[in-house]
Design a protein around this motif. Structure first.
Motif, mmCIF file in Angstrom:
data_model
loop_
_atom_site.group_PDB
_atom_site.id
_atom_site.type_symbol
_atom_site.label_atom_id
_atom_site.label_comp_id
_atom_site.label_asym_id
_atom_site.label_seq_id
_atom_site.Cartn_x
_atom_site.Cartn_y
_atom_site.Cartn_z
ATOM 1 N N THR A 142 68.119 6.947 -22.202
ATOM 2 C CA THR A 142 68.105 7.749 -20.986
ATOM 3 C C THR A 142 68.193 6.895 -19.736
ATOM 4 N N GLY A 143 68.025 5.604 -19.860
ATOM 5 C CA GLY A 143 68.061 4.734 -18.697
ATOM 6 C C GLY A 143 66.712 4.640 -18.015
ATOM 7 N N GLY A 144 65.710 5.331 -18.564
ATOM 8 C CA GLY A 144 64.384 5.300 -17.970
ATOM 9 C C GLY A 144 63.525 4.231 -18.600
ATOM 10 N N ILE A 145 62.312 4.108 -18.122
ATOM 11 C CA ILE A 145 61.374 3.136 -18.643
ATOM 12 C C ILE A 145 60.053 3.860 -18.871
ATOM 13 N N GLU A 146 59.397 3.562 -19.960
ATOM 14 C CA GLU A 146 58.128 4.200 -20.256
ATOM 15 C C GLU A 146 57.052 3.654 -19.326
ATOM 16 N N ILE A 147 56.046 4.482 -19.081
ATOM 17 C CA ILE A 147 55.004 4.098 -18.133
ATOM 18 C C ILE A 147 54.233 2.878 -18.606
ATOM 19 N N ASN A 148 54.054 2.743 -19.916
ATOM 20 C CA ASN A 148 53.337 1.579 -20.430
ATOM 21 C C ASN A 148 54.110 0.284 -20.184
ATOM 22 N N ASP A 149 55.436 0.382 -20.117
ATOM 23 C CA ASP A 149 56.244 -0.799 -19.822
ATOM 24 C C ASP A 149 56.371 -1.035 -18.312
ATOM 25 N N LEU A 150 56.171 -0.002 -17.534
ATOM 26 C CA LEU A 150 56.356 -0.104 -16.092
ATOM 27 C C LEU A 150 55.192 -0.810 -15.408
ATOM 28 N N PRO A 183 53.163 -3.350 -16.313
ATOM 29 C CA PRO A 183 53.248 -4.819 -16.223
ATOM 30 C C PRO A 183 54.369 -5.300 -15.301
ATOM 31 N N LYS A 184 55.476 -4.543 -15.258
ATOM 32 C CA LYS A 184 56.576 -4.947 -14.379
ATOM 33 C C LYS A 184 56.182 -4.794 -12.915
ATOM 34 N N LEU A 185 55.376 -3.769 -12.592
ATOM 35 C CA LEU A 185 54.897 -3.603 -11.223
ATOM 36 C C LEU A 185 53.927 -4.708 -10.841
ATOM 37 N N GLU A 186 53.082 -5.089 -11.796
ATOM 38 C CA GLU A 186 52.167 -6.193 -11.523
ATOM 39 C C GLU A 186 52.940 -7.482 -11.283
ATOM 40 N N ASP A 187 54.022 -7.695 -12.081
ATOM 41 C CA ASP A 187 54.873 -8.873 -11.899
ATOM 42 C C ASP A 187 55.565 -8.823 -10.540
ATOM 43 N N LEU A 188 55.980 -7.622 -10.106
ATOM 44 C CA LEU A 188 56.618 -7.462 -8.801
ATOM 45 C C LEU A 188 55.638 -7.784 -7.687
ATOM 46 N N LYS A 226 60.421 -10.738 -4.921
ATOM 47 C CA LYS A 226 61.856 -10.582 -5.192
ATOM 48 C C LYS A 226 62.316 -11.396 -6.393
ATOM 49 N N ASN A 227 61.518 -12.336 -6.858
ATOM 50 C CA ASN A 227 61.909 -13.165 -7.993
ATOM 51 C C ASN A 227 61.630 -12.489 -9.340
ATOM 52 N N SER A 228 60.950 -11.350 -9.337
ATOM 53 C CA SER A 228 60.654 -10.674 -10.602
ATOM 54 C C SER A 228 61.851 -9.833 -11.036
ATOM 55 N N LEU A 250 61.908 -6.553 -11.692
ATOM 56 C CA LEU A 250 61.972 -5.316 -10.920
ATOM 57 C C LEU A 250 62.376 -5.592 -9.467
ATOM 58 N N GLY A 251 62.013 -6.753 -8.946
ATOM 59 C CA GLY A 251 62.419 -7.135 -7.588
ATOM 60 C C GLY A 251 63.919 -7.287 -7.479
ATOM 61 N N ALA A 252 64.566 -7.800 -8.547
ATOM 62 C CA ALA A 252 66.027 -7.928 -8.543
ATOM 63 C C ALA A 252 66.687 -6.551 -8.511
ATOM 64 N N VAL A 253 66.106 -5.594 -9.236
ATOM 65 C CA VAL A 253 66.653 -4.227 -9.226
ATOM 66 C C VAL A 253 66.541 -3.628 -7.829
ATOM 67 N N VAL A 254 65.395 -3.830 -7.179
ATOM 68 C CA VAL A 254 65.199 -3.304 -5.824
ATOM 69 C C VAL A 254 66.164 -3.959 -4.854
ATOM 70 N N ASN A 255 66.387 -5.260 -4.978
ATOM 71 C CA ASN A 255 67.338 -5.954 -4.095
ATOM 72 C C ASN A 255 68.749 -5.432 -4.279
ATOM 73 N N ASP A 256 69.157 -5.223 -5.547
ATOM 74 C CA ASP A 256 70.494 -4.689 -5.809
ATOM 75 C C ASP A 256 70.649 -3.303 -5.195
ATOM 76 N N TRP A 257 69.600 -2.505 -5.334
ATOM 77 C CA TRP A 257 69.660 -1.144 -4.791
ATOM 78 C C TRP A 257 69.764 -1.198 -3.266
ATOM 79 N N ASN A 258 69.006 -2.054 -2.626
ATOM 80 C CA ASN A 258 69.051 -2.165 -1.167
ATOM 81 C C ASN A 258 70.418 -2.632 -0.690
ATOM 82 N N GLU A 259 71.053 -3.571 -1.422
ATOM 83 C CA GLU A 259 72.371 -4.040 -1.032
ATOM 84 C C GLU A 259 73.407 -2.933 -1.175
ATOM 85 N N ASN A 260 73.332 -2.181 -2.261
ATOM 86 C CA ASN A 260 74.288 -1.084 -2.458
ATOM 87 C C ASN A 260 74.063 0.030 -1.452
ATOM 88 N N TYR A 261 72.812 0.293 -1.111
ATOM 89 C CA TYR A 261 72.498 1.347 -0.141
ATOM 90 C C TYR A 261 73.000 0.951 1.252
#
Length: 117
Positions: free
Chosen positions: A79-87, A89-94, A99-101, A103-114
């Motif tokens: 589905t392209g989603g992520i389960e909450i249990n996996d999310l 730790p990624k938020l803690e890493d962010l 920006k080096n994590s 999830l930070g790379a995903v946010v940067n890509d989204w900001n550039e495209n936006y």
């Protein structure tokens, strides 16, 4: 004639005219003014219909919601989603790496495209 004399004459004429209308309506006008129209009421007898009334029983069909087929845990739906249990730790890493994590790379890509849109 000056402006004040003209205004005085107009005010006196206005007061006399208005007073004359009030006096005429109170003492000389014999016809009454109807404020709300009177509706003619008509009585309807429904006693015969009420005695002949018989209720109709309506039965509701049982349309119970069908249970959805459960997908076994070993089958993964893409589905392209992520389960909450996996999310979490990624938020803690962010929050730690910014920006080096991953999830930070995903946010940067989204900001550039936006910003490009």
């Amino acid at each position: 004639m000056t402006f004040s004399s003209i205004m005085t004459f107009l005010c006196i004429a206005y007061v006399l005219g208005y007073g004359g209308m009030v006096v005429y309506d109170l003492f000389f006008s014999k016809e009454g003014v109807e404020i709300a129209p009177v509706m003619e009421e008509e009585e309807i007898d429904i006693s015969d219909e009420a005695l002949a009334f018989s209720p109709i029983i309506i039965e509701k069909e049982d349309n119970a919601p069908q249970e959805e087929e459960s997908v076994p845990d070993d089958v993964v739906a893409m589905t392209g989603g992520i389960e909450i249990n996996d999310l979490v730790p990624k938020l803690e890493d962010l929050s730690i790496n910014g920006k080096n994590s991953e999830l930070g790379a995903v946010v940067n890509d989204w900001n550039e495209n936006y910003a490009a849109a």
